[in-house]
Design a protein around this motif. Structure first.
Motif, PDB file in Angstrom:
ATOM      1  N   PHE A  32      56.985  78.030  39.902  1.00 14.64           N
ATOM      2  CA  PHE A  32      56.397  76.170  39.910  1.00 14.64           C
ATOM      3  C   PHE A  32      57.136  75.407  40.716  1.00 14.64           C
ATOM      4  O   PHE A  32      58.031  75.681  40.491  1.00 14.64           O
ATOM      5  CB  PHE A  32      55.714  75.541  37.986  1.00 14.64           C
ATOM      6  CG  PHE A  32      55.420  76.006  37.638  1.00 14.64           C
ATOM      7  CD1 PHE A  32      53.668  75.899  37.329  1.00 14.64           C
ATOM      8  CD2 PHE A  32      55.295  76.968  36.347  1.00 14.64           C
ATOM      9  CE1 PHE A  32      53.651  76.014  36.405  1.00 14.64           C
ATOM     10  CE2 PHE A  32      54.992  77.925  35.476  1.00 14.64           C
ATOM     11  CZ  PHE A  32      53.071  77.151  35.537  1.00 14.64           C
TER      12      PHE A  32
ATOM     13  N   THR B 134      58.235  71.789  41.014  1.00 13.76           N
ATOM     14  CA  THR B 134      58.295  70.496  40.862  1.00 13.76           C
ATOM     15  C   THR B 134      59.453  69.628  41.898  1.00 13.76           C
ATOM     16  O   THR B 134      59.996  70.327  42.048  1.00 13.76           O
ATOM     17  CB  THR B 134      59.342  70.610  39.109  1.00 13.76           C
ATOM     18  OG1 THR B 134      60.677  71.194  39.272  1.00 13.76           O
ATOM     19  CG2 THR B 134      58.557  71.861  37.961  1.00 13.76           C
TER      20      THR B 134
ATOM     21  N   ALA C 213      59.307  80.416  35.862  1.00 13.56           N
ATOM     22  CA  ALA C 213      58.839  80.844  34.763  1.00 13.56           C
ATOM     23  C   ALA C 213      58.570  82.256  34.644  1.00 13.56           C
ATOM     24  O   ALA C 213      59.244  82.588  33.476  1.00 13.56           O
ATOM     25  CB  ALA C 213      57.197  80.177  34.939  1.00 13.56           C
TER      26      ALA C 213
ATOM     27  N   GLU D 122      61.447  83.375  23.076  1.00 15.65           N
ATOM     28  CA  GLU D 122      61.679  82.463  21.908  1.00 15.65           C
ATOM     29  C   GLU D 122      60.670  81.221  22.665  1.00 15.65           C
ATOM     30  O   GLU D 122      59.903  81.531  24.224  1.00 15.65           O
ATOM     31  CB  GLU D 122      63.344  81.626  22.417  1.00 15.65           C
ATOM     32  CG  GLU D 122      63.649  82.144  22.013  1.00 15.65           C
ATOM     33  CD  GLU D 122      65.618  81.879  22.074  1.00 15.65           C
ATOM     34  OE1 GLU D 122      66.142  80.920  21.342  1.00 15.65           O
ATOM     35  OE2 GLU D 122      65.640  82.790  23.068  1.00 15.65           O
ATOM     36  N   SER D 123      60.421  80.004  22.673  1.00 17.81           N
ATOM     37  CA  SER D 123      59.583  78.932  23.562  1.00 17.81           C
ATOM     38  C   SER D 123      60.264  79.013  24.993  1.00 17.81           C
ATOM     39  O   SER D 123      62.021  78.786  24.838  1.00 17.81           O
ATOM     40  CB  SER D 123      59.792  77.767  23.196  1.00 17.81           C
ATOM     41  OG  SER D 123      58.830  76.965  23.236  1.00 17.81           O
ATOM     42  N   GLY D 124      59.182  78.813  26.124  1.00 16.71           N
ATOM     43  CA  GLY D 124      60.043  78.518  26.802  1.00 16.71           C
ATOM     44  C   GLY D 124      60.494  79.753  27.854  1.00 16.71           C
ATOM     45  O   GLY D 124      60.539  80.223  29.273  1.00 16.71           O
ATOM     46  N   SER D 125      59.922  80.999  27.268  1.00 10.44           N
ATOM     47  CA  SER D 125      60.353  82.094  27.730  1.00 10.44           C
ATOM     48  C   SER D 125      59.600  82.963  28.923  1.00 10.44           C
ATOM     49  O   SER D 125      59.836  83.749  30.083  1.00 10.44           O
ATOM     50  CB  SER D 125      61.079  83.974  26.808  1.00 10.44           C
ATOM     51  OG  SER D 125      59.472  84.032  25.749  1.00 10.44           O
ATOM     52  N   GLY D 126      58.790  81.872  29.064  1.00 10.31           N
ATOM     53  CA  GLY D 126      57.714  82.683  29.516  1.00 10.31           C
ATOM     54  C   GLY D 126      55.795  83.250  29.685  1.00 10.31           C
ATOM     55  O   GLY D 126      55.062  83.413  29.754  1.00 10.31           O
ATOM     56  N   LYS D 127      56.088  83.632  28.420  1.00  7.65           N
ATOM     57  CA  LYS D 127      54.430  83.759  27.885  1.00  7.65           C
ATOM     58  C   LYS D 127      53.455  83.135  28.209  1.00  7.65           C
ATOM     59  O   LYS D 127      52.278  84.122  28.575  1.00  7.65           O
ATOM     60  CB  LYS D 127      54.885  84.274  25.984  1.00  7.65           C
ATOM     61  CG  LYS D 127      56.229  84.465  25.517  1.00  7.65           C
ATOM     62  CD  LYS D 127      56.447  84.371  23.964  1.00  7.65           C
ATOM     63  CE  LYS D 127      56.446  83.626  23.148  1.00  7.65           C
ATOM     64  NZ  LYS D 127      57.380  82.292  23.828  1.00  7.65           N
ATOM     65  N   SER D 128      53.174  82.148  28.128  1.00  7.18           N
ATOM     66  CA  SER D 128      51.493  82.069  27.963  1.00  7.18           C
ATOM     67  C   SER D 128      51.144  81.600  29.468  1.00  7.18           C
ATOM     68  O   SER D 128      50.632  81.737  30.364  1.00  7.18           O
ATOM     69  CB  SER D 128      52.006  79.840  28.103  1.00  7.18           C
ATOM     70  OG  SER D 128      51.947  79.792  26.484  1.00  7.18           O
ATOM     71  N   VAL D 129      52.115  81.375  30.019  1.00  4.49           N
ATOM     72  CA  VAL D 129      52.387  81.699  31.621  1.00  4.49           C
ATOM     73  C   VAL D 129      51.788  82.668  32.332  1.00  4.49           C
ATOM     74  O   VAL D 129      51.277  83.271  33.067  1.00  4.49           O
ATOM     75  CB  VAL D 129      53.403  81.078  33.119  1.00  4.49           C
ATOM     76  CG1 VAL D 129      53.673  81.190  34.197  1.00  4.49           C
ATOM     77  CG2 VAL D 129      53.929  79.492  32.542  1.00  4.49           C
TER      78      VAL D 129
ATOM     79  N   PRO E 190      50.783  72.633  40.147  1.00  2.88           N
ATOM     80  CA  PRO E 190      51.537  73.559  40.501  1.00  2.88           C
ATOM     81  C   PRO E 190      52.637  75.247  40.164  1.00  2.88           C
ATOM     82  O   PRO E 190      53.175  75.392  41.101  1.00  2.88           O
ATOM     83  CB  PRO E 190      53.017  72.629  39.542  1.00  2.88           C
ATOM     84  CG  PRO E 190      52.110  72.490  38.596  1.00  2.88           C
ATOM     85  CD  PRO E 190      50.721  72.803  38.860  1.00  2.88           C
TER      86      PRO E 190
ATOM     87  N   LEU F 221      65.497  77.446  33.708  1.00  3.30           N
ATOM     88  CA  LEU F 221      64.518  77.917  34.638  1.00  3.30           C
ATOM     89  C   LEU F 221      65.162  77.329  36.131  1.00  3.30           C
ATOM     90  O   LEU F 221      64.456  79.150  37.203  1.00  3.30           O
ATOM     91  CB  LEU F 221      63.103  78.574  34.057  1.00  3.30           C
ATOM     92  CG  LEU F 221      62.856  78.875  32.657  1.00  3.30           C
ATOM     93  CD1 LEU F 221      61.498  79.246  32.497  1.00  3.30           C
ATOM     94  CD2 LEU F 221      63.255  80.355  32.785  1.00  3.30           C
TER      95      LEU F 221
END
Ligand code: ADP
Ligand code: MG
Length: 325
Positions: A12, A14, A21, A40-47, A60, A277
């Motif tokens: 991304f 920014t 990510a 954990e949250s922020g580890s890139g699962k959704s991306v 982005p 990240l």
């Protein structure tokens, strides 16, 4: 192999710099198989899920490297139209928040029926009948009476069932569910998860279940991919992972499952936070938090994914120690 993701990288851009990510994620899902993706949250699962589905925000976001093989064809090389068709017919996604995924001004019956009108040339009457059938299928009580109701008229759990119905309408080969029960009450979570697992078996679809709840994974998943700082650090059949994790991060996650049998027992959470990240640490990205850290872990190159057994890999230099061999 139904889906084979290889060395996927997503950036991304920014204002603060380039956020890495996803940094070389790889995993696979076979027909009729459930892969749980943990981290954990922020580890890139959704991306990662968005990149596989072809719904990443670009810009982005940007896929800078990798392959997403769906039945052997690299989706990243397909044109938009072809990609859209596969996404509509053969892959589907279930999101955490049904209320923002469903259209608030259209009845749920209309939205379910639209799948059949658009993709199956169904008449309005047929489409409505199929919608009722689907609502029955996901066990919405009094489906026939409720088919003209709007999303806000359903409870959170019922709305999530409607999302599942939408995803399964065209009987896709692959479904990605991104924390499908996180927004629900605990008791409802279990019911929705049971339903999803049951339908997965019935339809024999490949399912990628993204969750940070290790508690549900043992019951529903065949395989696990553990994500940390945009990489898969352990990929293994589920029972191997529970018995003998091969990465200290997985071990930490397992120890932080609340144990109902340990009355008043403390949660053994992993100390510290996942890395920023923008500045992923040198060496093993987990080393600042690792209870087994050694000097070599602090320096590049990053640990590769070591083959540690049949269909099992771990990105820890000291996997043998971790696994207890
Ligand atoms: P997870 O689903 O594992 O909680 P995500 O895949 O949502 O994590 O996000 C991984 C990282 O990607 C986030 O920590 C964030 O830094 C970055 N990210 C995600 N979406 C965006 C975006 N639209 N713009 C910038 N960075 C993003
Ligand atoms: Mg997420």
């Amino acid at each position: 192999m139904l889906l084979d993701v290889q060395d996927l990288h997503v950036d991304f851009r920014t204002r603060d710099g380039v956020v890495n990510a996803v940094n070389g994620a790889g995993f696979s899902v076979d027909e009729g198989e459930t892969l749980a993706v943990l981290g954990e949250s922020g580890s890139g699962k959704s991306v990662t899920a968005q990149a596989v589905m072809g719904i990443l925000d670009t810009p982005p976001g940007r896929i800078t490297h990798g392959r997403v093989l769906f039945r052997g064809r690299d989706l990243l090389t397909l044109g938009r139209e072809e990609r859209r068709r596969i996404r509509g017919e053969r892959m589907a996604m279930i999101f955490q928040d049904a209320l923002s995924s469903l259209n608030p001004v259209l009845s749920v019956g209309y939205q379910l029926g639209e799948m059949f009108r658009v993709h199956r040339d169904a008449s309005r009457k047929e489409a409505k009948a199929r919608a009722v059938e689907l609502m029955d299928r996901v066990r919405i009580p009094a489906a026939r009476e409720r088919v003209n109701d709007y999303p806000h008229q359903f409870s959170g759990g019922m709305r999530q069932r409607i999302m599942i119905a939408m995803a399964l309408a065209l009987e896709p080969e692959l479904v990605i569910a991104d924390e499908p029960t996180t927004a629900l009450d605990v008791t409802v979570q279990a019911q929705v998860m049971d339903l999803l697992a049951e339908l997965q078996r019935e339809y024999r679809m490949g399912l990628i279940l993204i969750t940070h709840d290790l508690g549900v994974v043992a019951d529903v998943a065949d395989k696990i991919a553990v994500m940390y700082a945009g990489r898969i650090v352990e990929h293994a059949p589920v029972h191997d992972v529970y018995k003998r994790p091969a990465h200290p991060y997985t071990k930490g996650l397992l120890e932080s499952i609340p144990r109902l049998d340990h009355k008043g027992g403390e949660l053994l959470a992993i100390k510290g936070l996942p890395p920023n990240l923008l500045h992923i640490p040198a060496g093993c990205p987990f080393h600042p938090r690792c209870p087994q850290v050694r000097e070599v872990c602090r320096h590049d190159p990053r640990p590769p994914l070591y083959e540690v057994g049949e269909g099992r890999s771990s990105a820890c230099h000291f996997w043998k120690e971790t696994i207890g061999e």
